[in-house]
Design an enzyme around this catalytic site. Structure first.
Site, PDB file in Angstrom:
ATOM      1  N   HIS A  56       9.049  -3.855   3.835  1.00 47.68           N
ATOM      2  CA  HIS A  56      10.204  -3.257   2.365  1.00 47.68           C
ATOM      3  C   HIS A  56      11.770  -3.403   2.864  1.00 47.68           C
ATOM      4  O   HIS A  56      12.462  -3.048   1.182  1.00 47.68           O
ATOM      5  CB  HIS A  56      10.303  -1.445   2.502  1.00 47.68           C
ATOM      6  CG  HIS A  56       8.478  -1.546   2.392  1.00 47.68           C
ATOM      7  ND1 HIS A  56       6.964  -1.660   1.410  1.00 47.68           N
ATOM      8  CD2 HIS A  56       8.024  -0.181   3.450  1.00 47.68           C
ATOM      9  CE1 HIS A  56       6.334  -1.042   2.047  1.00 47.68           C
ATOM     10  NE2 HIS A  56       7.120   0.023   2.717  1.00 47.68           N
ATOM     11  N   HIS A 215       2.698  -0.352  -0.140  1.00 42.52           N
ATOM     12  CA  HIS A 215       2.033  -0.309   0.473  1.00 42.52           C
ATOM     13  C   HIS A 215       0.805  -1.334  -0.467  1.00 42.52           C
ATOM     14  O   HIS A 215      -0.120  -1.913  -0.179  1.00 42.52           O
ATOM     15  CB  HIS A 215       1.429   0.640   1.430  1.00 42.52           C
ATOM     16  CG  HIS A 215       2.772   1.100   1.830  1.00 42.52           C
ATOM     17  ND1 HIS A 215       2.543   2.472   1.390  1.00 42.52           N
ATOM     18  CD2 HIS A 215       3.482   0.867   3.054  1.00 42.52           C
ATOM     19  CE1 HIS A 215       3.840   2.780   2.381  1.00 42.52           C
ATOM     20  NE2 HIS A 215       4.152   2.407   2.978  1.00 42.52           N
TER      21      HIS A 215
END
Length: 329
Positions: A56, A215
């Protein structure tokens, strides 16, 4: 799968080594790469610690430094860091005023940070970020997911901590900012986790996932690709409904790329989201645009809106010096 890596087993370690070397004036690595910490810890300041799965970036390590986090714990790609990492980070940067954990609402993160907090023999508190309005429950979580609004919480609370606010004040501020913040995203493509070697999900060339998680978790629905204006209308409209903003309200607008979207397109989304907000009488007082909370190389973006007053905006404007955010210094 084509990626700029040597081995899936060493990608995180090598990335952390590169990150620490590139930003050695700001951060240093903890033992065995358990965490990234602020190079110069400020005595008497509440320590802010966050973390989560890698993939991320720049969240969270890129937000370690003056005015934001004191430490961040990186897990493997899309995998929560361990309680031992979090405990070691807290012990390394605690400076006599306690520890505030800032945790995205994902089951693994919640469980492990809770265990670390219980093991830590110093005063601590936790702020849970759950800004995603897309779905109530998803693959990785019970309740709303914590996504790009985490950046806004970390920046505002980090500024208050830098100014000397106490632990209880920071906990209250963090909860308030989270409550005033909402996000929703859209994916145009999937991402590929190195260890998996194939896309997380399959999506047609003319489709998009509305309300996707960071995700690659499913969103509200799979729909046909459409214009930026129509995408912004749904994302921003859902946020407006969630926050119940009144005309005249000032907000911070974050248009966040998921890793595979060029700035050219992100600024189209800024323009589109701003039009939707203006139509509701909401004024954008501050903008932030770029890829800050990514999902590896996923194409798409999220829109985050955070209601702000003069005190909140002053904290947003306060100096910050991290690898990913820097102003006022």
């Amino acid at each position: 799968m084509k990626k700029l890596i040597n081995d899936v087993e060493t990608v995180l370690a090598e990335s952390l080594d590169g990150f620490a070397a590139a930003h050695a004036d700001i951060v240093t690595l903890g033992a065995e790469r358990q965490f990234v910490r602020r190079r110069n810890v400020k005595p008497g300041k509440v320590a802010l610690i966050s973390g989560g799965g890698s993939g991320h970036e720049p969240l969270h390590a890129g937000f370690v430094g003056m005015g934001m986090l004191d430490a961040a714990c990186p897990g493997q790609v899309f995998t929560s860091p361990t309680p031992d990492q979090m405990l070691a980070a807290a012990q390394s940067v605690e400076a006599g005023a306690g520890v505030l954990f800032i945790v995205k609402n994902y089951s693994g993160d919640m469980m492990n940070f809770e265990m670390a907090a219980e093991m830590l023999d110093r005063e601590n508190a936790t702020v849970i970020v759950n800004d995603d309005v897309a779905v109530e429950n998803s693959t990785y979580t019970t309740g709303r997911r914590g996504v790009a609004g985490t950046l806004i919480v970390e920046k505002i609370v980090g500024a208050a901590a830098e100014r000397g606010s106490k632990l209880a004040e920071l906990k209250s501020l963090g909860d308030a900012v989270n409550k005033a913040t909402a996000s929703m995203g859209v994916a145009l493509t999937s991402c590929t986790v190195p260890a998996a070697g194939k896309p997380t999900f399959q999506i047609g060339i003319d489709e998009m996932e509305m309300g996707v998680g960071i995700h690659g978790e499913p969103g509200r629905r799979r729909v046909k690709h459409t214009t930026a204006d129509e995408i912004a209308e749904e994302l921003t409209g859902s946020i407006l409904k969630d926050l119940s903003l009144k005309p005249g309200q000032e907000v911070i607008l974050l248009v966040n790329g998921f890793g595979g979207t060029p700035l050219l397109e992100l600024y189209v989304m800024v323009h589109a989201a701003r039009k939707v907000l203006a139509g509701a009488g909401v004024k954008v007082a501050r903008f932030l645009t770029g890829s800050y909370v990514t999902s590896l190389e996923m194409a798409g973006c999220s829109i985050t809106v955070s209601a702000a007053d003069s005190a909140t905006l002053a904290l947003w404007d306060a100096p910050v010096h991290t690898a990913a955010l820097r102003w006022g210094v």
